[in-house]
Design an enzyme around this catalytic site. Structure first.
Site, short mmCIF file in Angstrom:
data_model
loop_
_atom_site.label_atom_id
_atom_site.label_comp_id
_atom_site.label_asym_id
_atom_site.label_seq_id
_atom_site.Cartn_x
_atom_site.Cartn_y
_atom_site.Cartn_z
N HIS A 52 -29.60 6.68 -11.86
CA HIS A 52 -30.43 7.52 -11.27
C HIS A 52 -31.93 7.36 -12.07
O HIS A 52 -31.89 6.69 -13.30
CB HIS A 52 -30.23 8.96 -11.19
CG HIS A 52 -30.03 9.72 -12.67
ND1 HIS A 52 -28.80 9.87 -13.18
CD2 HIS A 52 -30.73 9.74 -13.74
CE1 HIS A 52 -28.73 10.26 -14.13
NE2 HIS A 52 -29.91 10.38 -14.71
P1 TYD Z 1 -25.80 13.28 -14.14
O1 TYD Z 1 -27.42 13.59 -14.62
O2 TYD Z 1 -25.92 12.67 -12.82
O3 TYD Z 1 -25.18 12.68 -15.49
P2 TYD Z 1 -25.10 10.98 -15.71
O4 TYD Z 1 -26.77 10.67 -15.71
O5 TYD Z 1 -24.81 11.33 -17.24
O6 TYD Z 1 -24.06 10.45 -15.24
O7 TYD Z 1 -25.20 14.75 -13.85
C1 TYD Z 1 -23.96 14.98 -13.58
C2 TYD Z 1 -23.56 16.16 -13.20
O8 TYD Z 1 -23.93 17.21 -14.40
C3 TYD Z 1 -24.49 16.68 -11.97
O9 TYD Z 1 -23.82 17.44 -11.22
C4 TYD Z 1 -25.57 17.69 -12.58
C5 TYD Z 1 -24.90 18.19 -13.77
N1 TYD Z 1 -25.93 18.57 -14.98
C6 TYD Z 1 -26.02 19.88 -15.31
O10 TYD Z 1 -26.06 20.75 -14.63
N2 TYD Z 1 -27.09 19.85 -16.39
C7 TYD Z 1 -27.81 19.02 -17.10
O11 TYD Z 1 -28.39 19.34 -17.87
C8 TYD Z 1 -27.18 17.48 -16.68
C9 TYD Z 1 -27.86 16.39 -17.21
C10 TYD Z 1 -26.22 17.42 -15.54
#
Ligand code: TYD
Length: 136
Positions: A52
């Site tokens: 992302h």
């Molecule tokens: P995501 O940012 O997609 O994780 P990564 O980039 O590490 O693969 O987040 C994964 C899930 O966690 C998504 O459902 C959103 C949640 N999340 C939160 O609730 N708070 C946060 O601070 C972060 C980073 C993610």
């Protein structure tokens, strides 16, 4: 376009026979105020994270333990960074697509972020991201 703003930052390291100490101050060692800290751990072998971009978020990514790779992509070019020291952080400015892979067993990825979690700040579709960058 703006990948050149992303860079590894060497953090202060206080060496001591009792162990090393590193610290990070917002707007001093990183070019933003720190509003949130999150970390990835228990990452299974072969897993990939990220996938992302953020519209306005600034981040510093640190390998607190073990190692992993971060691939940054500004829509025009990509660069792979290998993180394996807790006194180096990778600064990621807004509007950069990122993928994290190649996690070593037991690795911990800590992220310092300039804002609280906001799903509206994400591009989760690569084509939407390219469109916003004016590439697609
Ligand atoms: P995501 O940012 O997609 O994780 P990564 O980039 O590490 O693969 O987040 C994964 C899930 O966690 C998504 O459902 C959103 C949640 N999340 C939160 O609730 N708070 C946060 O601070 C972060 C980073 C993610």
């Amino acid at each position: 376009m703006n990948l050149e703003l992303c860079r590894t930052i060497e953090l202060p390291k206080i060496d001591d026979p009792r162990g090393s100490l590193t610290f990070v101050e917002g707007r001093n060692h990183v070019p933003f105020d720190i509003a949130r800290v999150y970390y990835l751990y228990d990452v299974p072998g072969g897993a990939e994270r990220g996938g992302h971009a953020h519209k306005g978020l600034h981040q510093l990514i640190v390998a607190m333990s073990g190692s992993f790779d971060v691939v940054l992509d500004d829509g025009y070019e990509k660069k792979r960074f290998h993180l394996n020291r807790s006194y180096y952080g990778l600064y990621v400015c807004p509007m950069i697509w990122r993928e994290l892979d190649n996690f070593s067993s037991g690795s911990v990825c800590m992220v310092l972020a300039s804002n609280r979690y906001d799903e509206a700040d994400y591009y989760r579709d690569y084509n939407d991201f390219l469109h916003a960058k004016g590439v697609a």
